[in-house]
Design a protein around this motif. Sequence first.
Motif, short mmCIF file in Angstrom:
data_model
loop_
_atom_site.label_atom_id
_atom_site.label_comp_id
_atom_site.label_asym_id
_atom_site.label_seq_id
_atom_site.Cartn_x
_atom_site.Cartn_y
_atom_site.Cartn_z
N ALA A 18 0.78 -1.06 -0.02
CA ALA A 18 0.10 0.01 -0.05
C ALA A 18 0.75 1.17 -0.19
CB ALA A 18 -0.84 -0.02 1.37
N LEU A 19 1.84 1.35 0.62
CA LEU A 19 2.71 2.33 0.79
C LEU A 19 3.38 2.54 -0.76
CD1 LEU A 19 4.43 2.00 4.25
CD2 LEU A 19 2.99 3.70 3.70
N ALA A 20 3.89 1.42 -1.27
CA ALA A 20 4.54 1.58 -2.57
C ALA A 20 3.80 2.09 -3.73
CB ALA A 20 5.10 0.18 -2.94
N ALA A 21 2.22 2.00 -3.36
CA ALA A 21 1.32 2.55 -4.26
C ALA A 21 1.11 4.08 -4.11
CB ALA A 21 0.39 1.92 -4.31
N THR A 22 1.82 4.83 -3.04
CA THR A 22 1.47 6.19 -2.58
C THR A 22 2.82 6.89 -3.15
OG1 THR A 22 0.17 5.50 -1.03
CG2 THR A 22 1.13 7.92 -0.94
N PRO A 23 2.64 7.96 -3.99
CA PRO A 23 4.03 8.72 -4.49
C PRO A 23 4.56 9.57 -3.04
CG PRO A 23 2.05 9.03 -5.92
CD PRO A 23 1.52 8.62 -4.80
N ALA A 24 5.72 9.35 -3.45
CA ALA A 24 6.56 10.01 -2.01
C ALA A 24 7.81 10.28 -2.41
CB ALA A 24 6.58 9.03 -1.03
N LEU A 35 11.13 -3.35 -0.33
CA LEU A 35 11.78 -4.06 0.88
C LEU A 35 11.40 -3.40 2.16
CD1 LEU A 35 15.38 -4.59 -0.85
CD2 LEU A 35 13.63 -6.45 -0.32
N THR A 36 11.48 -4.22 3.25
CA THR A 36 11.37 -3.93 4.43
C THR A 36 11.98 -4.68 5.46
OG1 THR A 36 9.41 -5.27 4.93
CG2 THR A 36 9.01 -3.14 4.35
N VAL A 37 12.75 -4.31 6.42
CA VAL A 37 13.60 -4.97 7.50
C VAL A 37 13.13 -4.80 8.87
CG1 VAL A 37 15.92 -5.13 8.47
CG2 VAL A 37 15.56 -4.24 6.29
N SER A 38 12.83 -6.22 9.21
CA SER A 38 12.20 -6.22 10.82
C SER A 38 13.21 -7.10 11.45
CB SER A 38 10.90 -6.82 10.48
OG SER A 38 10.84 -8.13 10.00
N GLY A 39 12.91 -7.30 12.85
CA GLY A 39 13.78 -7.92 13.87
C GLY A 39 13.45 -7.86 15.28
N ASN A 40 14.17 -8.29 15.94
CA ASN A 40 13.80 -8.44 17.62
C ASN A 40 15.14 -8.99 18.28
OD1 ASN A 40 13.35 -11.13 18.43
ND2 ASN A 40 11.98 -11.14 16.92
N VAL A 41 15.17 -8.34 19.44
CA VAL A 41 16.16 -8.93 20.46
C VAL A 41 15.27 -9.41 21.40
CG1 VAL A 41 18.01 -8.66 21.95
CG2 VAL A 41 17.91 -7.40 19.81
N THR A 64 16.83 -11.87 15.98
CA THR A 64 16.22 -12.10 14.65
C THR A 64 16.47 -10.77 13.82
OG1 THR A 64 14.48 -13.52 15.32
CG2 THR A 64 14.35 -12.96 13.19
N ILE A 65 17.00 -11.17 12.68
CA ILE A 65 16.81 -10.03 11.60
C ILE A 65 16.26 -10.72 10.28
CG2 ILE A 65 19.20 -10.52 10.84
CD1 ILE A 65 17.59 -6.93 11.07
N GLN A 66 15.36 -9.85 9.68
CA GLN A 66 14.62 -10.50 8.48
C GLN A 66 14.47 -9.37 7.33
OE1 GLN A 66 11.43 -13.42 8.93
NE2 GLN A 66 10.07 -12.33 7.62
N VAL A 67 14.75 -9.65 6.22
CA VAL A 67 14.54 -8.78 5.04
C VAL A 67 13.13 -9.45 4.27
CG1 VAL A 67 15.29 -7.80 2.73
CG2 VAL A 67 16.85 -8.18 4.72
N ASN A 68 12.28 -8.49 4.13
CA ASN A 68 10.87 -8.76 3.33
C ASN A 68 10.62 -8.15 2.28
OD1 ASN A 68 10.38 -10.16 6.08
ND2 ASN A 68 9.52 -8.39 6.76
N HIS A 69 10.27 -9.11 1.08
CA HIS A 69 10.01 -8.17 -0.13
C HIS A 69 8.57 -8.28 -0.35
CE1 HIS A 69 9.72 -7.76 -4.58
NE2 HIS A 69 10.60 -7.05 -4.53
N ALA A 70 7.93 -7.30 -1.06
CA ALA A 70 6.71 -7.08 -1.07
C ALA A 70 5.93 -8.25 -1.91
CB ALA A 70 6.23 -5.78 -2.05
#
Length: 253
Positions: A18-24, A35-41, A64-70
Amino acid sequence: MRTSLRGLLAASLLASTALAATPAFADETDPPADLTVSGNVTGVSDYRWRGISASAGDFAIQGTIQVNHASGFYLGAWASSIEQDAFDTYGSAEVDIYAGWSGEISSGLAADVGVTWYTYPNGTNPLASSNFIEPYASLSTTVGPATAKVGVNYAPNQDALGGDDNLYVFTDLGAGLPGTPVSLNAHLGYTDGALSPNLLTGVSSDGGFDYSVGASANVTPALSVGVAYIGVDGASIDGYSDDAVLGTVKLAF
């Protein structure tokens, strides 16, 4: 642990789409919008994997460290401190590298398929193999405030499993308590093969169950705490396969 992060992937993918569809106007150093990056300790009072302790009943630090693609594909790494074994086969750390795809396959039904490479980078025993690979697949759905998942993990014959294979099937249930930051969860798994709790505790070569029931609460949007009761089949060995109450503190980013 890793599963819980992947369970959030579908929602994060929808959000990023949804964010990718909004011009910025983005800074040139920003990562690609897809691409988004998420993780935790996380700190845990005992690192239990399918009911069996890998930290001898003691505290462990995990992350954990994780890279997610749309598109739904993801790549990540999860690590934990572990208890160093007498033969130094596993060393004092576990690092799991995983990759897969997660997303909705029909209305209200999501799938998650991938593979995990379990590694023990500072084990030094030259006579024993420790690293092994395990593909996995699961289906999950949501009904009101409740979520349900069924899954299977299968590790084919490998040296680290003594030349045997291992099958793990499981189901997870979870539900948030309306109007509170508290969520309840339950887990039931069955292991058949080289990693059966009956085999690992010297009872028999039969398969065995593990289970847990617990609760977690969000203290802040990034910080959560949890507690769970864990049990497993096989002989009850103190700090290894005995029933235990676990506490967790997680900081997500």
